[in-house]
Design a protein around this motif. Structure first.
Motif, PDB file in Angstrom:
ATOM      1  N   ALA A 114     -48.298  25.520  28.986  1.00 53.84           N
ATOM      2  CA  ALA A 114     -46.913  25.857  28.651  1.00 53.84           C
ATOM      3  C   ALA A 114     -46.763  26.419  27.241  1.00 53.84           C
ATOM      4  N   ARG A 115     -47.842  26.446  26.470  1.00 50.88           N
ATOM      5  CA  ARG A 115     -47.754  26.958  25.098  1.00 50.88           C
ATOM      6  C   ARG A 115     -48.608  28.177  24.851  1.00 50.88           C
ATOM      7  N   GLY A 116     -49.622  28.407  25.674  1.00 43.92           N
ATOM      8  CA  GLY A 116     -50.478  29.549  25.401  1.00 43.92           C
ATOM      9  C   GLY A 116     -51.482  29.781  26.516  1.00 43.92           C
ATOM     10  N   ILE A 117     -52.226  30.879  26.375  1.00 44.68           N
ATOM     11  CA  ILE A 117     -53.288  31.226  27.304  1.00 44.68           C
ATOM     12  C   ILE A 117     -54.589  31.315  26.528  1.00 44.68           C
ATOM     13  N   GLU A 118     -55.682  30.941  27.162  1.00 46.16           N
ATOM     14  CA  GLU A 118     -56.955  30.897  26.462  1.00 46.16           C
ATOM     15  C   GLU A 118     -58.101  31.252  27.397  1.00 46.16           C
ATOM     16  N   ARG A 127     -61.079  32.055  22.760  1.00 44.12           N
ATOM     17  CA  ARG A 127     -59.896  32.680  22.149  1.00 44.12           C
ATOM     18  C   ARG A 127     -58.642  32.097  22.784  1.00 44.12           C
ATOM     19  N   ARG A 128     -57.622  31.909  21.951  1.00 36.94           N
ATOM     20  CA  ARG A 128     -56.349  31.396  22.439  1.00 36.94           C
ATOM     21  C   ARG A 128     -55.214  32.197  21.811  1.00 36.94           C
ATOM     22  N   ILE A 129     -54.214  32.499  22.615  1.00 38.05           N
ATOM     23  CA  ILE A 129     -53.034  33.221  22.150  1.00 38.05           C
ATOM     24  C   ILE A 129     -51.800  32.437  22.588  1.00 38.05           C
ATOM     25  N   ASP A 130     -50.957  32.074  21.637  1.00 37.00           N
ATOM     26  CA  ASP A 130     -49.720  31.378  21.962  1.00 37.00           C
ATOM     27  C   ASP A 130     -48.780  32.317  22.710  1.00 37.00           C
ATOM     28  N   LEU A 131     -47.988  31.760  23.614  1.00 35.27           N
ATOM     29  CA  LEU A 131     -47.074  32.576  24.406  1.00 35.27           C
ATOM     30  C   LEU A 131     -46.075  33.316  23.519  1.00 35.27           C
ATOM     31  N   ALA A 132     -45.648  32.679  22.440  1.00 35.53           N
ATOM     32  CA  ALA A 132     -44.669  33.307  21.554  1.00 35.53           C
ATOM     33  C   ALA A 132     -45.242  34.507  20.814  1.00 35.53           C
ATOM     34  N   ASP A 133     -46.579  34.596  20.720  1.00 32.82           N
ATOM     35  CA  ASP A 133     -47.217  35.690  19.980  1.00 32.82           C
ATOM     36  C   ASP A 133     -47.604  36.868  20.870  1.00 32.82           C
ATOM     37  N   ILE A 134     -47.452  36.727  22.179  1.00 30.03           N
ATOM     38  CA  ILE A 134     -47.865  37.803  23.083  1.00 30.03           C
ATOM     39  C   ILE A 134     -46.908  38.981  22.944  1.00 30.03           C
ATOM     40  N   CYS A 135     -47.456  40.158  22.624  1.00 27.82           N
ATOM     41  CA  CYS A 135     -46.618  41.343  22.487  1.00 27.82           C
ATOM     42  C   CYS A 135     -46.924  42.394  23.547  1.00 27.82           C
ATOM     43  N   ARG A 136     -48.011  42.215  24.308  1.00 30.74           N
ATOM     44  CA  ARG A 136     -48.296  43.177  25.378  1.00 30.74           C
ATOM     45  C   ARG A 136     -49.116  42.502  26.472  1.00 30.74           C
ATOM     46  N   VAL A 137     -48.848  42.914  27.681  1.00 30.96           N
ATOM     47  CA  VAL A 137     -49.613  42.488  28.860  1.00 30.96           C
ATOM     48  C   VAL A 137     -49.859  43.738  29.682  1.00 30.96           C
ATOM     49  N   LEU A 171     -49.167  36.537  36.359  1.00 32.87           N
ATOM     50  CA  LEU A 171     -48.007  37.317  35.917  1.00 32.87           C
ATOM     51  C   LEU A 171     -46.702  36.608  36.257  1.00 32.87           C
ATOM     52  N   LYS A 172     -46.668  35.972  37.419  1.00 35.12           N
ATOM     53  CA  LYS A 172     -45.463  35.249  37.815  1.00 35.12           C
ATOM     54  C   LYS A 172     -45.197  34.073  36.868  1.00 35.12           C
ATOM     55  N   LEU A 173     -46.248  33.340  36.498  1.00 36.95           N
ATOM     56  CA  LEU A 173     -46.083  32.210  35.584  1.00 36.95           C
ATOM     57  C   LEU A 173     -45.678  32.681  34.191  1.00 36.95           C
ATOM     58  N   LEU A 174     -46.217  33.802  33.726  1.00 43.07           N
ATOM     59  CA  LEU A 174     -45.822  34.329  32.416  1.00 43.07           C
ATOM     60  C   LEU A 174     -44.333  34.665  32.395  1.00 43.07           C
ATOM     61  N   GLN A 175     -43.842  35.205  33.503  1.00 38.37           N
ATOM     62  CA  GLN A 175     -42.412  35.492  33.580  1.00 38.37           C
ATOM     63  C   GLN A 175     -41.593  34.205  33.571  1.00 38.37           C
ATOM     64  N   VAL A 176     -42.045  33.200  34.319  1.00 44.04           N
ATOM     65  CA  VAL A 176     -41.324  31.921  34.372  1.00 44.04           C
ATOM     66  C   VAL A 176     -41.289  31.261  32.997  1.00 44.04           C
ATOM     67  N   LEU A 177     -42.384  31.397  32.232  1.00 47.53           N
ATOM     68  CA  LEU A 177     -42.472  30.773  30.914  1.00 47.53           C
ATOM     69  C   LEU A 177     -41.732  31.567  29.839  1.00 47.53           C
ATOM     70  N   GLY A 178     -41.126  32.673  30.208  1.00 50.87           N
ATOM     71  CA  GLY A 178     -40.295  33.423  29.271  1.00 50.87           C
ATOM     72  C   GLY A 178     -41.049  34.373  28.364  1.00 50.87           C
ATOM     73  N   VAL A 179     -42.253  34.794  28.746  1.00 46.94           N
ATOM     74  CA  VAL A 179     -42.996  35.762  27.937  1.00 46.94           C
ATOM     75  C   VAL A 179     -42.266  37.101  27.986  1.00 46.94           C
ATOM     76  N   ASP A 180     -41.967  37.648  26.819  1.00 43.63           N
ATOM     77  CA  ASP A 180     -41.202  38.893  26.728  1.00 43.63           C
ATOM     78  C   ASP A 180     -41.944  39.867  25.819  1.00 43.63           C
ATOM     79  N   PRO A 181     -43.005  40.530  26.328  1.00 41.93           N
ATOM     80  CA  PRO A 181     -43.776  41.449  25.483  1.00 41.93           C
ATOM     81  C   PRO A 181     -43.017  42.732  25.199  1.00 41.93           C
ATOM     82  N   GLU A 182     -43.536  43.520  24.241  1.00 37.83           N
ATOM     83  CA  GLU A 182     -42.907  44.794  23.907  1.00 37.83           C
ATOM     84  C   GLU A 182     -42.919  45.726  25.113  1.00 37.83           C
ATOM     85  N   GLU A 183     -44.025  45.716  25.854  1.00 31.32           N
ATOM     86  CA  GLU A 183     -44.093  46.452  27.108  1.00 31.32           C
ATOM     87  C   GLU A 183     -43.728  45.476  28.219  1.00 31.32           C
ATOM     88  N   PRO A 184     -42.685  45.753  28.998  1.00 27.62           N
ATOM     89  CA  PRO A 184     -42.224  44.790  30.005  1.00 27.62           C
ATOM     90  C   PRO A 184     -43.333  44.430  30.996  1.00 27.62           C
TER      91      PRO A 184
END
Length: 355
Positions: A114-118, A127-137, A171-184
């Motif tokens: 619920a806080r990041g992907i690794e 490597r680990r990236i917090d969900l709040a820091d994701i800017c592109r998928v 991708l479905k879980l990232l949307q549910v968790l509110g990930v909002d990258p610069e590229e939708p």
């Protein structure tokens, strides 16, 4: 690499956030491709070894071995054994690199909480990236896997090679968790549920491909042919081995990258072809859905409420060309052609048109 942060968080409070919501490993095809790419990079060394293997008793054979400055005559059998031993030593470190690449890829796995992907290699965090820091998928489809790259800078990203089902779930879980990258994020289309009745289904086959798509494949092969042709000519024209290896070393950085990119695009095109030709078109009570080849995932849909008309334009044997009229909004009306539709009359009736 760092230790598992799950063990650093105090008990209670937000500890539930470290619980894995999703986990997956690279597909078997991605695992096997990695050592093949390493072997391709090391191909000049294999070429040199094969060249020497064909002439074990020639000018390059080892006839005398010197130990402490004392020459030792090996004899015919010893000469041959020393020759093959030197080749084995020469090939040992490329084999070690290939084996290491395979083992590292086999141990790799991905995890989302619920806080990041690794990404992890065994129990070690790579490597680990917090969900709040994701800017592109970014997602790209290949023949046998989906390549998804998640990151917040060009040098800090996680590349995941997943099967279709794992990619859709991620991708479905990232949307549910509110990930909002610069590229939708790519919209994940829901699968056909048991409560969604199917009125018609069929596979269009290769008739679904238009002439432009069929002409695209030879065009994408041109950069690879330009890369391969000079190398084949050099290796078959009697040019000395050193000249062939020098040509390979110079030509690969110049044109090899474009050749690999063209093959990657060709794989994407073939993946789309497989979905169009061998995937299933379904008409339900609410939409037209295009199901992926060899999967239950839906890669495209058209809502029936947007459909104004459906007409059979041309019939050839069992398959037909059907023209759809689609309206989105008050002033956005367009035509779309579906080719290769089997049992077209039932298809049109399932859409609510025809006699």
């Amino acid at each position: 690499m760092t230790a598992d942060p799950a063990f650093d968080e105090p008990a209670g409070g937000n500890a539930w956030r470290r619980t894995a919501l999703w986990g997956a490993r690279p597909t078997l095809a991605a695992v096997l491709t990695t050592p093949l790419l390493v072997a391709l990079v090391l191909s000049p060394f294999w070429g040199v070894a094969l060249f020497f293997l064909f002439d074990p008793a020639g000018e390059n054979a080892v006839a005398t071995l010197r130990i402490g400055g004392v020459p030792i005559d090996l004899g015919p059998d010893g000469e041959r054994q020393a020759h093959y031993a030197l080749i084995a030593v020469f090939l040992l470190w490329p084999l070690i690199l290939i084996g290491s690449a395979l083992i590292r890829k086999m141990r790799l796995h991905y995890r989302l909480d619920a806080r990041g992907i690794e990404s992890r290699r065994g129990a070690t965090l790579v490597r680990r990236i917090d969900l709040a820091d994701i800017c592109r998928v970014r997602e790209r489809s290949y023949l046998v896997w989906r390549d998804i790259r998640i990151g917040h800078s060009p040098k800090h990203e996680i590349a995941l090679q997943l099967g279709s089902a794992d990619a859709r779930q991620l991708l479905k879980l990232l949307q549910v968790l509110g990930v909002d990258p610069e590229e939708p994020l790519a919209v994940v289309i829901p699968e056909v549920a048991p409560t969604e009745p199917v009125r018609w289904q069929g596979r269009p086959g290769f008739a679904a491909l238009d002439k432009f798509q069929l002409a695209l494949a030879p065009v994408l092969l041109v950069p690879f042919a330009i890369y391969l042709w000079p190398l084949v000519w050099f290796w078959s024209s009697g040019v000395p081995l050193v000249g062939c290896l020098l040509t390979l070393a110079i030509w690969t950085p110049i044109w090899g990258g474009l050749a690999v990119m063209s093959l990657g695009l060709l794989g994407t095109v073939f993946a789309a072809w497989l979905d169009l030709a061998f995937g299933t078109v379904l008409v339900t009570d609410r939409r037209i859905a295009w199901r992926e080849w060899g999967s239950s995932g839906i890669f495209r849909e058209l809502v029936l409420s947007e459909l104004i008309d459906a007409v059979i334009v041309e019939q050839k044997g069992r398959r037909a060309w059907v023209a759809l009229t689609i309206r989105r909004g008050s002033d956005n009306v367009r035509e779309e052609d579906l080719r290769g539709i089997p049992d077209a009359e039932r298809f049109v009736k399932a859409l609510g048109f025809g006699g």
